[in-house]
Design a protein around this motif. Sequence first.
Motif, mmCIF file in Angstrom:
data_model
loop_
_atom_site.group_PDB
_atom_site.id
_atom_site.type_symbol
_atom_site.label_atom_id
_atom_site.label_comp_id
_atom_site.label_asym_id
_atom_site.label_seq_id
_atom_site.Cartn_x
_atom_site.Cartn_y
_atom_site.Cartn_z
ATOM 1 N N THR A 161 9.996 -3.926 4.144
ATOM 2 C CA THR A 161 11.571 -3.454 5.083
ATOM 3 C C THR A 161 11.955 -2.521 3.655
ATOM 4 O OG1 THR A 161 11.982 -4.827 6.949
ATOM 5 C CG2 THR A 161 13.503 -2.557 5.746
ATOM 6 N N GLY A 162 11.560 -3.177 2.107
ATOM 7 C CA GLY A 162 11.745 -2.672 0.963
ATOM 8 C C GLY A 162 10.713 -1.739 0.852
ATOM 9 N N PHE A 163 9.637 -2.272 0.454
ATOM 10 C CA PHE A 163 8.672 -1.234 0.485
ATOM 11 C C PHE A 163 8.882 0.030 0.679
ATOM 12 C CE2 PHE A 163 6.833 -5.315 -1.526
ATOM 13 C CZ PHE A 163 6.143 -4.808 -2.125
ATOM 14 N N PHE A 164 8.477 0.063 2.631
ATOM 15 C CA PHE A 164 9.066 0.615 3.441
ATOM 16 C C PHE A 164 10.123 1.978 3.634
ATOM 17 C CE2 PHE A 164 6.650 -1.388 6.244
ATOM 18 C CZ PHE A 164 4.993 -1.625 5.929
ATOM 19 N N THR A 165 11.171 0.990 2.849
ATOM 20 C CA THR A 165 12.643 2.654 2.945
ATOM 21 C C THR A 165 12.388 3.106 1.255
ATOM 22 O OG1 THR A 165 13.383 0.344 3.415
ATOM 23 C CG2 THR A 165 15.263 1.913 2.182
ATOM 24 N N TYR A 166 11.654 2.440 0.301
ATOM 25 C CA TYR A 166 11.245 3.511 -0.408
ATOM 26 C C TYR A 166 10.213 4.208 -0.745
ATOM 27 C CZ TYR A 166 8.669 3.645 -5.403
ATOM 28 O OH TYR A 166 8.006 4.827 -6.220
ATOM 29 N N GLN A 193 -8.317 15.001 -6.352
ATOM 30 C CA GLN A 193 -8.075 13.948 -5.295
ATOM 31 C C GLN A 193 -6.430 13.608 -4.385
ATOM 32 O OE1 GLN A 193 -10.146 11.917 -3.923
ATOM 33 N NE2 GLN A 193 -11.610 13.745 -4.839
ATOM 34 N N ARG A 194 -5.309 14.481 -4.766
ATOM 35 C CA ARG A 194 -4.320 14.722 -4.539
ATOM 36 C C ARG A 194 -4.099 15.114 -3.453
ATOM 37 N NH1 ARG A 194 1.161 13.666 -7.317
ATOM 38 N NH2 ARG A 194 2.390 14.522 -5.819
ATOM 39 N N ALA A 195 -4.771 15.511 -2.582
ATOM 40 C CA ALA A 195 -4.353 16.141 -1.127
ATOM 41 C C ALA A 195 -4.930 14.969 -0.333
ATOM 42 C CB ALA A 195 -5.181 17.023 -0.678
ATOM 43 N N PHE A 196 -6.029 13.661 -0.666
ATOM 44 C CA PHE A 196 -5.887 12.870 -0.226
ATOM 45 C C PHE A 196 -4.817 12.068 -0.084
ATOM 46 C CE2 PHE A 196 -7.901 8.505 -0.421
ATOM 47 C CZ PHE A 196 -8.234 8.267 0.769
ATOM 48 N N TYR A 197 -4.567 11.531 -1.093
ATOM 49 C CA TYR A 197 -3.379 10.189 -0.831
ATOM 50 C C TYR A 197 -2.385 10.615 -0.722
ATOM 51 C CZ TYR A 197 -6.875 8.316 -4.731
ATOM 52 O OH TYR A 197 -7.405 7.448 -4.713
ATOM 53 N N GLU A 198 -2.037 12.453 -0.470
ATOM 54 C CA GLU A 198 -0.804 12.853 0.161
ATOM 55 C C GLU A 198 -0.884 12.756 1.435
ATOM 56 O OE1 GLU A 198 0.157 16.490 -0.818
ATOM 57 O OE2 GLU A 198 0.921 16.529 -3.262
ATOM 58 N N THR A 199 -2.286 13.169 2.244
ATOM 59 C CA THR A 199 -2.407 12.723 3.603
ATOM 60 C C THR A 199 -2.423 11.651 3.644
ATOM 61 O OG1 THR A 199 -3.764 15.060 3.293
ATOM 62 C CG2 THR A 199 -4.364 13.503 5.652
ATOM 63 N N LEU A 200 -2.760 10.967 3.338
ATOM 64 C CA LEU A 200 -2.907 9.346 3.735
ATOM 65 C C LEU A 200 -1.711 8.522 3.635
ATOM 66 C CD1 LEU A 200 -4.135 6.398 4.307
ATOM 67 C CD2 LEU A 200 -3.940 5.850 1.793
ATOM 68 N N PHE A 201 -0.325 8.704 2.694
ATOM 69 C CA PHE A 201 0.649 8.720 2.285
ATOM 70 C C PHE A 201 1.901 9.145 3.845
ATOM 71 C CE2 PHE A 201 5.358 9.458 1.382
ATOM 72 C CZ PHE A 201 5.600 8.448 0.938
ATOM 73 N N VAL A 238 0.738 -1.298 0.020
ATOM 74 C CA VAL A 238 0.447 0.368 -0.015
ATOM 75 C C VAL A 238 0.806 1.630 -0.190
ATOM 76 C CG1 VAL A 238 -1.818 1.394 1.250
ATOM 77 C CG2 VAL A 238 -1.838 -1.648 1.235
ATOM 78 N N PHE A 239 1.979 0.933 1.088
ATOM 79 C CA PHE A 239 2.932 2.630 0.751
ATOM 80 C C PHE A 239 3.507 2.625 -0.331
ATOM 81 C CE2 PHE A 239 6.635 4.447 2.656
ATOM 82 C CZ PHE A 239 6.201 5.809 3.522
ATOM 83 N N ALA A 240 4.093 1.516 -0.722
ATOM 84 C CA ALA A 240 4.377 1.965 -2.044
ATOM 85 C C ALA A 240 3.770 2.524 -3.350
ATOM 86 C CB ALA A 240 5.406 0.328 -2.046
ATOM 87 N N GLY A 241 2.725 1.486 -3.026
ATOM 88 C CA GLY A 241 1.924 2.156 -3.912
ATOM 89 C C GLY A 241 0.926 3.139 -3.954
ATOM 90 N N LEU A 242 1.035 4.445 -2.614
ATOM 91 C CA LEU A 242 1.410 5.161 -2.942
ATOM 92 C C LEU A 242 1.715 5.596 -3.776
ATOM 93 C CD1 LEU A 242 -0.471 5.594 1.059
ATOM 94 C CD2 LEU A 242 -2.450 5.928 -1.037
ATOM 95 N N ALA A 243 3.105 5.705 -3.573
ATOM 96 C CA ALA A 243 3.840 6.510 -3.674
ATOM 97 C C ALA A 243 4.094 6.233 -5.550
ATOM 98 C CB ALA A 243 5.411 6.453 -3.180
#
Length: 151
Positions: free
Chosen positions: A67-72, A24-32, A7-12
């Motif tokens: 860890t890889g996805f979060f680090t990315y 909708q960009r603000a929603f995704y930025e806030t979630l990220f 999810v986190f990497a997918g948001l990025a």
Amino acid sequence: ARGSGWVFAGLARMMEYIPTDDPQRAFYETLFKKMAAKLKTLQKKDGSWSMSLLAGDKMPQPETSGTGFFTYGIAWGINNGLLSEQAYMPTLTKGWAILNAALHPSGKLGWVQQIGDAPDGVSYDDSQVYGVGAFLLAGSEIYDMQKAKAK
């Protein structure tokens, strides 16, 4: 961790294609940003995240796909101005260090949780392509960061 990592990497990855003026960009930025802030608090001392995020040190082994996805994602957030470099660089540095420590001399990435529906044991010899993919995503974003700093 791996599910949240997707999810986190997918948001990025997704935000790379959403224009900054999209409503909708603000929603995704806030979630990220909320995810990043929580993930920062869940990182273990060794730099990894537990297979089950809330397990912390009860799962002492590192796990490299999450860890890889979060680090990315954290590197991407810094590179794209969504996360403060000062606040998140220690998290990024520790995540990248544990990922590199999981590399075998042959280049194989270890400590990757196997396919399954729940966190289970993981060992230095366990690897999967999605873990390698997460490692490569993190590395590519860190490379971009270093390249930009060299200019």
